[in-house]
Design a protein around this motif. Structure first.
Motif, PDB file in Angstrom:
ATOM      1  N   LEU A  36       0.825  -1.203   0.000  1.00 49.26           N
ATOM      2  CA  LEU A  36       0.000   0.000   0.000  1.00 49.26           C
ATOM      3  C   LEU A  36       0.864   1.259   0.000  1.00 49.26           C
ATOM      4  CD1 LEU A  36      -2.838  -0.998   2.510  1.00 49.26           C
ATOM      5  CD2 LEU A  36      -3.028  -0.752   0.022  1.00 49.26           C
ATOM      6  N   GLY A  37       1.972   1.223   0.740  1.00 49.22           N
ATOM      7  CA  GLY A  37       2.877   2.360   0.734  1.00 49.22           C
ATOM      8  C   GLY A  37       3.439   2.621  -0.651  1.00 49.22           C
ATOM      9  N   ALA A  38       3.878   1.557  -1.317  1.00 48.79           N
ATOM     10  CA  ALA A  38       4.411   1.700  -2.668  1.00 48.79           C
ATOM     11  C   ALA A  38       3.346   2.209  -3.625  1.00 48.79           C
ATOM     12  CB  ALA A  38       4.959   0.364  -3.154  1.00 48.79           C
ATOM     13  N   LEU A  39       2.120   1.731  -3.449  1.00 48.19           N
ATOM     14  CA  LEU A  39       1.025   2.098  -4.339  1.00 48.19           C
ATOM     15  C   LEU A  39       0.730   3.592  -4.283  1.00 48.19           C
ATOM     16  CD1 LEU A  39      -1.974   0.267  -5.374  1.00 48.19           C
ATOM     17  CD2 LEU A  39      -2.579   2.139  -3.886  1.00 48.19           C
ATOM     18  N   ILE A  40       0.657   4.157  -3.081  1.00 51.38           N
ATOM     19  CA  ILE A  40       0.280   5.565  -2.979  1.00 51.38           C
ATOM     20  C   ILE A  40       1.437   6.492  -3.344  1.00 51.38           C
ATOM     21  CG2 ILE A  40       0.757   5.744  -0.498  1.00 51.38           C
ATOM     22  CD1 ILE A  40      -1.664   7.634  -0.323  1.00 51.38           C
ATOM     23  N   VAL A  41       2.675   6.090  -3.022  1.00 50.72           N
ATOM     24  CA  VAL A  41       3.823   6.909  -3.423  1.00 50.72           C
ATOM     25  C   VAL A  41       3.943   6.926  -4.942  1.00 50.72           C
ATOM     26  CG1 VAL A  41       6.348   7.070  -3.382  1.00 50.72           C
ATOM     27  CG2 VAL A  41       5.079   6.633  -1.266  1.00 50.72           C
ATOM     28  N   ASP A  42       3.736   5.783  -5.568  1.00 50.33           N
ATOM     29  CA  ASP A  42       3.796   5.707  -7.029  1.00 50.33           C
ATOM     30  C   ASP A  42       2.709   6.581  -7.660  1.00 50.33           C
ATOM     31  OD1 ASP A  42       4.708   4.300  -9.604  1.00 50.33           O
ATOM     32  OD2 ASP A  42       2.564   3.871  -9.577  1.00 50.33           O
ATOM     33  N   ALA A  43       1.516   6.568  -7.082  1.00 50.72           N
ATOM     34  CA  ALA A  43       0.420   7.362  -7.633  1.00 50.72           C
ATOM     35  C   ALA A  43       0.717   8.853  -7.538  1.00 50.72           C
ATOM     36  CB  ALA A  43      -0.885   7.035  -6.899  1.00 50.72           C
ATOM     37  N   LEU A  44       1.307   9.287  -6.421  1.00 50.07           N
ATOM     38  CA  LEU A  44       1.649  10.700  -6.281  1.00 50.07           C
ATOM     39  C   LEU A  44       2.769  11.093  -7.246  1.00 50.07           C
ATOM     40  CD1 LEU A  44       1.126  13.347  -4.774  1.00 50.07           C
ATOM     41  CD2 LEU A  44       2.888  12.655  -3.129  1.00 50.07           C
ATOM     42  N   ALA A  45       3.783  10.239  -7.361  1.00 48.66           N
ATOM     43  CA  ALA A  45       4.877  10.517  -8.289  1.00 48.66           C
ATOM     44  C   ALA A  45       4.367  10.593  -9.722  1.00 48.66           C
ATOM     45  CB  ALA A  45       5.957   9.444  -8.163  1.00 48.66           C
ATOM     46  N   GLN A  46       3.417   9.726 -10.072  1.00 49.60           N
ATOM     47  CA  GLN A  46       2.838   9.753 -11.421  1.00 49.60           C
ATOM     48  C   GLN A  46       2.142  11.082 -11.684  1.00 49.60           C
ATOM     49  OE1 GLN A  46      -0.431   7.002 -12.122  1.00 49.60           O
ATOM     50  NE2 GLN A  46       0.233   6.678 -14.241  1.00 49.60           N
ATOM     51  N   LEU A  47       1.397  11.571 -10.716  1.00 48.14           N
ATOM     52  CA  LEU A  47       0.735  12.861 -10.871  1.00 48.14           C
ATOM     53  C   LEU A  47       1.759  13.972 -11.100  1.00 48.14           C
ATOM     54  CD1 LEU A  47      -1.719  14.792 -10.671  1.00 48.14           C
ATOM     55  CD2 LEU A  47      -1.313  14.849  -8.189  1.00 48.14           C
ATOM     56  N   HIS A  48       2.833  13.974 -10.321  1.00 42.22           N
ATOM     57  CA  HIS A  48       3.816  15.045 -10.405  1.00 42.22           C
ATOM     58  C   HIS A  48       4.637  14.996 -11.697  1.00 42.22           C
ATOM     59  CE1 HIS A  48       3.789  15.601  -5.732  1.00 42.22           C
ATOM     60  NE2 HIS A  48       2.697  16.057  -6.322  1.00 42.22           N
ATOM     61  N   ARG A  49       4.601  13.879 -12.395  1.00 43.15           N
ATOM     62  CA  ARG A  49       5.325  13.785 -13.667  1.00 43.15           C
ATOM     63  C   ARG A  49       4.506  14.301 -14.850  1.00 43.15           C
ATOM     64  NH1 ARG A  49       7.081   8.601 -11.491  1.00 43.15           N
ATOM     65  NH2 ARG A  49       5.449   7.588 -12.718  1.00 43.15           N
ATOM     66  N   ILE A  50       3.231  14.576 -14.650  1.00 47.70           N
ATOM     67  CA  ILE A  50       2.373  15.042 -15.745  1.00 47.70           C
ATOM     68  C   ILE A  50       2.678  16.501 -16.071  1.00 47.70           C
ATOM     69  CG2 ILE A  50      -0.016  15.612 -16.356  1.00 47.70           C
ATOM     70  CD1 ILE A  50      -0.893  13.150 -14.864  1.00 47.70           C
ATOM     71  N   ASP A  51       2.767  16.810 -17.348  1.00 48.37           N
ATOM     72  CA  ASP A  51       2.952  18.184 -17.801  1.00 48.37           C
ATOM     73  C   ASP A  51       1.598  18.889 -17.726  1.00 48.37           C
ATOM     74  OD1 ASP A  51       3.207  20.565 -19.210  1.00 48.37           O
ATOM     75  OD2 ASP A  51       4.511  19.705 -20.744  1.00 48.37           O
ATOM     76  N   PRO A  52       1.464  19.931 -16.883  1.00 49.83           N
ATOM     77  CA  PRO A  52       0.164  20.614 -16.773  1.00 49.83           C
ATOM     78  C   PRO A  52      -0.359  21.128 -18.110  1.00 49.83           C
ATOM     79  CG  PRO A  52       1.627  21.302 -14.992  1.00 49.83           C
ATOM     80  CD  PRO A  52       2.457  20.484 -15.948  1.00 49.83           C
ATOM     81  N   ALA A  53       0.539  21.593 -18.982  1.00 45.70           N
ATOM     82  CA  ALA A  53       0.095  22.114 -20.277  1.00 45.70           C
ATOM     83  C   ALA A  53      -0.525  21.014 -21.122  1.00 45.70           C
ATOM     84  CB  ALA A  53       1.267  22.763 -21.006  1.00 45.70           C
ATOM     85  N   GLU A  54       0.072  19.824 -21.109  1.00 50.62           N
ATOM     86  CA  GLU A  54      -0.462  18.721 -21.897  1.00 50.62           C
ATOM     87  C   GLU A  54      -1.826  18.277 -21.386  1.00 50.62           C
ATOM     88  OE1 GLU A  54       2.301  15.537 -22.225  1.00 50.62           O
ATOM     89  OE2 GLU A  54       3.828  16.733 -23.263  1.00 50.62           O
ATOM     90  N   ALA A  55      -2.077  18.506 -20.099  1.00 57.29           N
ATOM     91  CA  ALA A  55      -3.376  18.154 -19.524  1.00 57.29           C
ATOM     92  C   ALA A  55      -4.396  19.276 -19.690  1.00 57.29           C
ATOM     93  CB  ALA A  55      -3.210  17.827 -18.043  1.00 57.29           C
ATOM     94  N   GLY A  56      -3.992  20.375 -20.313  1.00 53.08           N
ATOM     95  CA  GLY A  56      -4.897  21.501 -20.470  1.00 53.08           C
ATOM     96  C   GLY A  56      -5.114  22.273 -19.192  1.00 53.08           C
ATOM     97  N   LEU A  57      -4.136  22.207 -18.281  1.00 50.87           N
ATOM     98  CA  LEU A  57      -4.296  22.829 -16.974  1.00 50.87           C
ATOM     99  C   LEU A  57      -3.163  23.801 -16.646  1.00 50.87           C
ATOM    100  CD1 LEU A  57      -5.465  19.651 -15.015  1.00 50.87           C
ATOM    101  CD2 LEU A  57      -6.879  21.650 -15.620  1.00 50.87           C
ATOM    102  N   ALA A  58      -2.514  24.336 -17.675  1.00 52.61           N
ATOM    103  CA  ALA A  58      -1.407  25.262 -17.439  1.00 52.61           C
ATOM    104  C   ALA A  58      -1.862  26.510 -16.703  1.00 52.61           C
ATOM    105  CB  ALA A  58      -0.747  25.637 -18.759  1.00 52.61           C
TER     106      ALA A  58
END
Length: 352
Positions: free
Chosen positions: A134-156
């Motif tokens: 569970l620890g690995a799961l939630i850390v991975d999910a947060l890291a995945q979010l932080h790797r997203i380019d806000p501009a590519e998501a339309g959220l710049a």
């Protein structure tokens, strides 16, 4: 998962159905509507929209503090980020017309999964090394979010990275000042002054959730995978290290001091549960973001200031209008001990 129907807050579902019909959507009034038990302030219901399960979300009836319950922002995030990150429930509808039910509301996809808090669910008790997984799961999910380019998501345009940390320091100080006074407020000012004096250099901004913890993550208990990440109303563009520390401040460890135990929202006694240091190291490996020990302490104390301000606001809210589904946590005690501990840490090393 749901509260008893006799205690559910009544909504004008006919008005909701009429509004959605005008938007070309069908709200099923024949299906039973259930109110979710989770959530401290917002009211959440399982409904049916266009023949599919969905989640209806609205704020409570009270005088909210400035910036609270920003459903327009939440809908913007869900309707855009949900298209590029599969763990985000897609936003389906949003209403900002107060003439419909008196407050804004939004509807998003329903994701089947378990929100896990301090107690490990019985169906996971026999899973080997469940805490580590569970620890690995939630850390991975947060890291995945932080790797997203806000501009590519339309959220710049979701927020401004420049000055983000300074705004957090002064913003939470200001919020606390609205509901705190006397010696408690003087302690908040001491903590604020320390943070201003020790603020690190600014980092490139990423999408930040600002309330990332396991009970905002819906987990499939068979595959141990993330099915949905919820509660996005505070999300913006900001410092990812602060987002990480907001998670770690409620992370919990089996041998924590009482002040940290009071804030824990995670199943920290699950076999194999990671320490905060393990979670920090895993996050740094996955993102490449590094922090010195001084920076770790800074973000930790900033996260504690945020918790102090948020708790003070909730206490004031419940004093004005008691809520039947409010947390049973002794919030005044948690507020006092958290504030005292944070001020004490300004003059000694971090204790984890």
């Amino acid at each position: 998962m749901f509260i008893d129907n006799s205690r559910a807050a009544v909504q004008d579902w006919d008005a909701v159905a009429h509004y959605l019909a005008g938007q070309g959507m069908t709200f099923d009034r024949e299906r039973e509507i259930r109110q979710f038990a989770s959530g401290i302030a917002n009211l959440n219901y399982l409904v049916s929209l266009d023949g599919k399960s969905a989640v209806f979300r609205r704020p409570p009836d009270n005088d909210a503090p400035p910036g609270a319950y920003d459903f327009a922002r939440q809908y913007k995030i869900l309707s855009r980020l949900g298209k590029c990150l599969p763990t985000i429930p897609l936003g389906l509808a949003y209403c900002d017309d107060p003439s419909v039910i008196g407050v804004p509301f939004l509807i998003s996809e329903f994701r089947q999964g378990l929100a896990i808090s301090r107690e490990l669910p019985v169906q996971l008790a026999a899973v080997d090394d469940i805490g580590g997984k569970l620890g690995a799961l939630i850390v991975d999910a947060l890291a995945q979010l932080h790797r997203i380019d806000p501009a590519e998501a339309g959220l710049a345009d979701l927020g401004k990275a420049e000055g983000f940390i300074a705004r957090q320091i002064h913003g939470w100080h200001k919020r606390a000042s609205r509901v705190m006074s006397g010696e408690s407020m003087r302690k908040v000012e001491r903590l604020r002054d320390w943070l201003v004096a020790h603020q690190p250099a600014e980092r490139p901004g990423t999408l930040v959730h600002l309330d990332f913890k396991l009970d905002n993550v819906l987990v499939d208990t068979d595959s141990l995978s993330v099915q949905g990440i919820v509660d996005w109303e505070m999300a913006t563009i900001g410092d990812p290290c602060y987002d990480l520390m907001l998670m770690l401040v409620v992370w919990g460890e089996p041998n924590d001091s009482p002040v940290y135990t009071q804030q824990c929202c995670m199943p920290c006694r699950a076999p194999g549960w990671w320490t905060r240091r393990q979670a920090l190291q895993a996050y740094q490996r996955q993102t490449g973001i590094q922090m010195s020990e001084a920076q770790v302490k800074f973000y930790w104390l900033l996260a504690m200031l945020r918790n102090v301000g948020a708790l003070a606001q909730l206490i004031a809210l419940y004093q004005r209008q008691p809520m039947p589904n409010a947390s049973t946590l002794d919030m005044p005690t948690v507020l006092a001990t958290t504030l005292d501990h944070a001020v004490d840490l300004t003059v000694r090393p971090l204790d984890w």
